[in-house]
Write an enzyme that holds these catalytic residues in place. Structure first.
Site, PDB file in Angstrom:
ATOM      1  N   ARG A 149      14.001  53.720 -29.397  1.00 52.40           N
ATOM      2  CA  ARG A 149      14.247  54.089 -30.794  1.00 52.40           C
ATOM      3  C   ARG A 149      15.539  54.900 -30.923  1.00 52.40           C
ATOM      4  NH1 ARG A 149       8.711  53.743 -31.039  1.00 52.40           N
ATOM      5  NH2 ARG A 149       8.127  51.934 -32.295  1.00 52.40           N
ATOM      6  N   ASP A 315       0.672  46.348 -27.722  1.00 57.09           N
ATOM      7  CA  ASP A 315       0.091  47.037 -28.878  1.00 57.09           C
ATOM      8  C   ASP A 315       0.726  46.552 -30.182  1.00 57.09           C
ATOM      9  OD1 ASP A 315       2.565  48.264 -28.073  1.00 57.09           O
ATOM     10  OD2 ASP A 315       2.166  49.773 -29.591  1.00 57.09           O
ATOM     11  N   GLU A 316       0.066  46.880 -31.265  1.00 57.33           N
ATOM     12  CA  GLU A 316       0.578  46.687 -32.610  1.00 57.33           C
ATOM     13  C   GLU A 316       1.268  45.330 -32.769  1.00 57.33           C
ATOM     14  OE1 GLU A 316       1.174  51.329 -33.962  1.00 57.33           O
ATOM     15  OE2 GLU A 316       2.928  50.254 -33.254  1.00 57.33           O
ATOM     16  N   TRP A 457       7.670  59.852 -28.638  1.00 55.34           N
ATOM     17  CA  TRP A 457       8.240  58.783 -29.460  1.00 55.34           C
ATOM     18  C   TRP A 457       9.398  59.362 -30.257  1.00 55.34           C
ATOM     19  CZ3 TRP A 457       6.733  54.378 -27.762  1.00 55.34           C
ATOM     20  CH2 TRP A 457       5.452  54.224 -27.247  1.00 55.34           C
ATOM     21  N   THR A 458      10.555  58.687 -30.232  1.00 58.70           N
ATOM     22  CA  THR A 458      11.786  59.333 -30.684  1.00 58.70           C
ATOM     23  C   THR A 458      12.325  58.823 -32.012  1.00 58.70           C
ATOM     24  OG1 THR A 458      13.163  57.781 -29.409  1.00 58.70           O
ATOM     25  CG2 THR A 458      12.460  59.812 -28.293  1.00 58.70           C
TER      26      THR A 458
END
Length: 543
Positions: A149, A315-316, A457-458
């Site tokens: 990210r 995931d997701e 998480w960035t």
């Protein structure tokens, strides 16, 4: 920090051990790289040469001795004992890793100046007489760093490896790919970094109406950079676990190679690396060509990363495109699957087999349970405890990282000045009360919980300073949970933890240049006024 299993005052006769220019450093071959590491950090910080000593000398005094002891082997390779008396320091480990953790403890005993890169004063340095016996509770003590990210240059990653080692954490989970960026070069597919490593703009925070930062953001590592990171980590007994996301969180890859997407329902040729946060609808198509593409990607990953575990995300993964895609529906019929959940499970099972054939193990987020868990998979449980409990009961290894306890992008207090506030407040004391093993598990099931992990998480962390603020001091609390055998959460002495932070550990972080959140609240330059977060009463933050 973290608190040892057993700490006793050392012999009173003779007092402390004093390091001076004549102090020698002795290490047996089995102790590995700790001698070199200890010389590289204590030499510059204390201004002492720490010359090699003679390992054959009997009853040598004024020495620091490092060695592996067979008597500690039954306590595990990371166990160690440290004894300080007036004649010197003896560090023994169950293995080379234990010797390193004992050396980290010695560094703490020398005071905050031992964490600096140049001496602040001349003269001898005293270490208090002490006896410490210690060993970790969990084998996997990790931190996930999201460099997809917001990219963190190599030197920043190396710095975080030093910070993990200083807290006796032994896994760096490196999140290398996502919708917003692809950070590892793949020789066979140069567009993954040529196109996928940068996005055109970024919106600070999570608001849909806020201004854009109209500046491209990106970057990627070279293979040599990644090999250096792996080697640097290995010298500190840290394993680097790479993550290559599939089949969701894949827009950067699809932007680089549009044929990877569901081209029968989306014009993937128009896609670029995503400039937003959240769950992205663009997922990989389930063709043999896509499988071959990612096999080729992972083949290069295995060349760089020797880790037993390879993280594939999982995931997701929204299923809407697969439901709308004639090709995906045909694939479900062809494979005899029940639905799109089983199609995702088929993806995961394929790579579980592929990695197992090469002597590696697959690990993924707890969504890999949906549609049936791959036989050899390890589950990283982030949506609370439920996924980890289900996996442990099914006989699978588990790394616990429930978001409500270990997500370090969540706000640190209810202070209105907290930067980009996400979800519920989680203080260091809240993290300290995290218990990784649910009481509902049997002893055999609990043994399947091989470790714990904090996740960074960035999306909202656009600089090393921002990462420092969100990670510390909460990572110190997490490290103690991961290492120490603490009492049940309600009985944990959070007051003593806070006292030890104030008495010594904040000064160590200061010496290391860590821009942590002070207990009194954010400093003026740590605030982000006007940058919206995600309210705590809304949906839980997405990965």
């Amino acid at each position: 920090m973290p608190a040892p299993v057993e700490l006793l005052p050392g012999p009173t006769e003779g007092g402390a051990f004093v390091l001076d220019p004549d102090t020698r450093l002795i290490a047996d071959p089995a102790s590995g790289t700790t001698k070199r590491w200890l010389t590289s950090v204590l030499g510059p910080s204390l201004g002492l040469p720490l010359r090699p000593g003679d390992p054959s000398a009997a009853d040598a005094s004024n020495t620091i001795t490092l060695r592996v002891a067979e008597r500690l082997a039954d306590r595990g390779p990371e166990a160690y004992e440290l004894v300080v008396d007036a004649s010197g320091v003896l560090i023994e480990g169950g293995g080379a890793a234990g010797v390193l953790w004992g050396a980290q403890t010695l560094r703490q005993l020398l005071g905050p100046d031992a964490f600096r890169r140049a001496p602040l004063r001349d003269g001898p340095r005293a270490v208090p007489a002490v006896r410490i016996a210690d060993a970790p509770r969990f084998a996997w003590r990790g931190m996930m760093l999201d460099v997809a990210r917001h990219f963190m240059p190599k030197d920043g990653v190396l710095r975080y490896l030093d910070l993990l080692a200083a807290h006796k954490l032994n896994v760096l989970h490196l999140h290398l790919t996502d919708d917003q960026g692809w950070r590892m070069p793949v020789a066979r597919y140069p567009r993954l970094t040529g196109v996928g490593a940068h996005r055109a703009r970024t919106r600070p925070g999570f608001g849909e109406d806020g201004p854009w930062e109209e500046r491209p953001h990106g970057g990627h590592y070279t293979r040599e950079d990644l090999r250096e990171i792996v080697a640097y980590a290995a010298a500190r007994h840290i394993t680097v676990v790479p993550e290559i996301d599939l089949p969701g969180h894949s827009q950067a890859a699809i932007a680089a190679y549009p044929e990877l997407g569901n081209t029968d329902v989306v014009d993937t040729s128009a896609l670029e690396p995503w400039d937003r946060w959240g769950i992205n609808p663009n997922v990989l198509n389930p063709s043999d060509a896509t499988l071959e593409f990612y096999e080729n990607v992972l083949a290069e990953v295995l060349e760089v990363f020797p880790s037993e575990w390879i993280h594939i995300g999982g995931d997701e993964c929204p299923k809407e495109q697969w439901r709308a895609s004639p090709a995906a529906r045909g694939r479900i019929r062809e494979l005899g699957l029940a639905d799109e959940d089983e199609l995702q499970s088929w993806f995961i099972r394929h790579f579980d087999r592929w990695l197992a054939e090469r002597g590696r193990r697959l690990i993924g987020w707890d969504e890999i349970l949906e549609g049936g868990l791959a036989p050899g998979a390890t589950v990283m449980s982030w949506r609370g405890y439920a996924g980890g409990v289900a996996a442990a009961r099914a006989g699978h290894d588990v790394v616990m990282c429930p978001q409500q306890h270990t997500y370090l992008d969540w706000r640190q207090s209810e202070d209105p000045d907290e930067p980009v506030p996400i979800a519920h407040a989680r203080t260091p004391e809240d993290v300290y009360r995290f218990e990784p093993v649910p009481e509902s598990l049997t002893e055999a099931e609990a043994a399947r919980v091989i470790g714990v992990q904090a996740n960074v998480w960035t999306e909202t962390m656009d600089s090393a300073r921002a990462v420092d603020y969100m990670v510390f001091p909460r990572l110190a609390a997490f490290a103690e949970v991961a290492w120490s055998s603490l009492p049940p959460p309600a009985e944990r002495d959070v007051t003593d933890f806070a006292r030890r932070m104030e008495a010594a550990h904040y000064a160590r972080l200061d010496a290391l240049g860590v821009e942590y959140r002070p207990p009194s609240g954010p400093r003026p330059w740590q605030r982000r006024p006007g940058v919206p977060g995600r309210p705590r009463d809304g949906a839980p933050p997405e990965r």
